[in-house]
Design a protein around this motif. Structure first.
Motif, mmCIF file in Angstrom:
data_model
loop_
_atom_site.group_PDB
_atom_site.id
_atom_site.type_symbol
_atom_site.label_atom_id
_atom_site.label_comp_id
_atom_site.label_asym_id
_atom_site.label_seq_id
_atom_site.Cartn_x
_atom_site.Cartn_y
_atom_site.Cartn_z
ATOM 1 N N ASN A 1 -16.238 16.547 11.769
ATOM 2 C CA ASN A 1 -16.010 17.876 12.359
ATOM 3 C C ASN A 1 -16.696 18.923 11.489
ATOM 4 O O ASN A 1 -16.067 19.574 10.654
ATOM 5 N N ARG A 2 -18.015 19.064 11.671
ATOM 6 C CA ARG A 2 -18.809 19.913 10.782
ATOM 7 C C ARG A 2 -18.915 21.359 11.231
ATOM 8 O O ARG A 2 -19.541 22.166 10.552
ATOM 9 N N HIS A 3 -18.318 21.708 12.375
ATOM 10 C CA HIS A 3 -18.444 23.068 12.892
ATOM 11 C C HIS A 3 -17.214 23.896 12.549
ATOM 12 O O HIS A 3 -16.098 23.387 12.500
ATOM 13 N N TYR A 4 -17.434 25.180 12.322
ATOM 14 C CA TYR A 4 -16.325 26.118 12.158
ATOM 15 C C TYR A 4 -15.599 26.255 13.492
ATOM 16 O O TYR A 4 -16.226 26.243 14.560
ATOM 17 N N ILE A 5 -14.290 26.384 13.429
ATOM 18 C CA ILE A 5 -13.488 26.506 14.646
ATOM 19 C C ILE A 5 -12.533 27.687 14.487
ATOM 20 O O ILE A 5 -11.858 27.813 13.458
ATOM 21 N N VAL A 6 -12.487 28.535 15.496
ATOM 22 C CA VAL A 6 -11.496 29.616 15.549
ATOM 23 C C VAL A 6 -10.835 29.583 16.919
ATOM 24 O O VAL A 6 -11.522 29.537 17.939
ATOM 25 N N GLU A 7 -9.522 29.587 16.923
ATOM 26 C CA GLU A 7 -8.773 29.742 18.168
ATOM 27 C C GLU A 7 -7.706 30.796 17.928
ATOM 28 O O GLU A 7 -7.046 30.803 16.881
ATOM 29 N N GLY A 8 -7.543 31.691 18.878
ATOM 30 C CA GLY A 8 -6.555 32.741 18.696
ATOM 31 C C GLY A 8 -5.987 33.229 20.007
ATOM 32 O O GLY A 8 -6.481 32.898 21.093
ATOM 33 N N ILE A 9 -4.967 34.042 19.894
ATOM 34 C CA ILE A 9 -4.298 34.609 21.055
ATOM 35 C C ILE A 9 -3.734 35.960 20.658
ATOM 36 O O ILE A 9 -3.428 36.196 19.480
ATOM 37 N N VAL A 10 -3.633 36.870 21.612
ATOM 38 C CA VAL A 10 -2.966 38.145 21.390
ATOM 39 C C VAL A 10 -1.712 38.162 22.247
ATOM 40 O O VAL A 10 -1.767 37.894 23.453
ATOM 41 N N VAL A 11 -0.574 38.442 21.621
ATOM 42 C CA VAL A 11 0.719 38.384 22.309
ATOM 43 C C VAL A 11 1.416 39.726 22.168
ATOM 44 O O VAL A 11 1.086 40.526 21.284
ATOM 45 N N PRO A 12 2.403 40.000 23.020
ATOM 46 C CA PRO A 12 3.177 41.237 22.866
ATOM 47 C C PRO A 12 3.860 41.291 21.501
ATOM 48 O O PRO A 12 4.231 40.265 20.935
ATOM 49 N N ASP A 13 4.027 42.480 20.992
ATOM 50 C CA ASP A 13 4.620 42.664 19.660
ATOM 51 C C ASP A 13 6.151 42.640 19.774
ATOM 52 O O ASP A 13 6.831 43.632 19.504
ATOM 53 N N ASP A 14 6.685 41.459 20.164
ATOM 54 C CA ASP A 14 8.124 41.326 20.352
ATOM 55 C C ASP A 14 8.801 40.519 19.244
ATOM 56 O O ASP A 14 10.000 40.267 19.295
ATOM 57 N N GLY A 15 8.035 40.077 18.245
ATOM 58 C CA GLY A 15 8.636 39.475 17.068
ATOM 59 C C GLY A 15 8.668 37.967 17.011
ATOM 60 O O GLY A 15 9.170 37.409 16.035
#
Length: 239
Positions: A175-189
């Protein structure tokens, strides 16, 4: 005077837009909804105009009782400058400030500013984020909690970042590649990590899990203002 450094989101935006973003999906996003993660990262990395000011706080999850590591910097400009004002409209100097009492006081409040002493604007800077993650490994159904900020309308970004250069040789080789996964969620804690978020990461790999929230006023022809608070934990993927 310090040069502005939006390293985290600039590098993430490069990876997302260069490798994994689906432009059609991004363009079809309803603007009334919380931003997608790739758009969130791109907006922050787009703050490149002269005179742009960055207010940032970056910490590890495990050092939340330490100094909040707040740094304020400005992109060099020959003529375009942001001026900042206190609640009673007194001019204050926050650029490159090492006064942690002043720097701390900017979070969780509206900051007043103007460009070249013209019309005064306001931007709400969210509270410093303080997440809790009770596991040393990141697995599906792991839960992250944090102090919610009901005044933050931009949501909370949560992302996982894989760097092949820090892995054991067996993982790096496959697995030689950089990987980014993300999400934006409501600021409910709270947020429960999903299988989908972790699906591209090698089992057993070392990753950085980050959580942050931001405020921004992005402009092309005059200085932008960006403020964010992030916390990062180095952990291991366990699926």
């Amino acid at each position: 005077m310090k040069n502005i450094k939006i390293i985290i989101f600039a590098s993430i935006s490069f990876l997302l837009y260069g490798c994994i973003m689906d432009p059609e999906l991004e363009n079809n996003q309803n603007q009334d909804e919380i931003l997608s993660f790739s758009n969130y990262a791109k907006i922050l990395s787009d703050a490149t105009s002269e005179g742009t000011v960055l207010i940032q706080s970056n910490l590890s999850f495990v050092n939340l009782t330490d100094n909040n590591n707040i740094d304020i910097s400005e992109r060099p400009s020959s003529n375009k400058r942001l001026s900042f004002f206190s609640e009673n409209n007194q001019l204050i100097d926050i650029i490159g400030s090492i006064d942690q009492n002043l720097n701390n006081s900017l979070y969780g409040k509206k900051i007043k500013y103007s460009v070249d002493n013209n019309t005064t604007k306001e931007l709400y800077i969210p509270n410093l984020i303080k997440p809790i993650f009770n596991k040393t490994k990141i697995s599906p159904n792991s839960e992250i909690t944090w102090n919610p900020d009901p005044l933050n309308k931009n949501g909370v970004a949560i992302w996982v970042y894989y760097m092949p250069t820090i892995q054991y040789f067996s993982i790096m080789e496959s697995n030689r590649h950089y990987i980014v996964e993300g999400i934006v969620v409501p600021d409910d804690g709270k947020y429960t990590i999903t299988n989908e978020l972790l699906s591209r990461f090698p089992n057993g790999s070392t990753v950085e899990l980050s959580i942050g929230r931001a405020a921004f006023d992005i402009n092309n022809n005059y200085p932008s203002l960006v403020a964010y608070t992030t916390r990062t934990l180095t952990s291991e993927i366990s699926k």
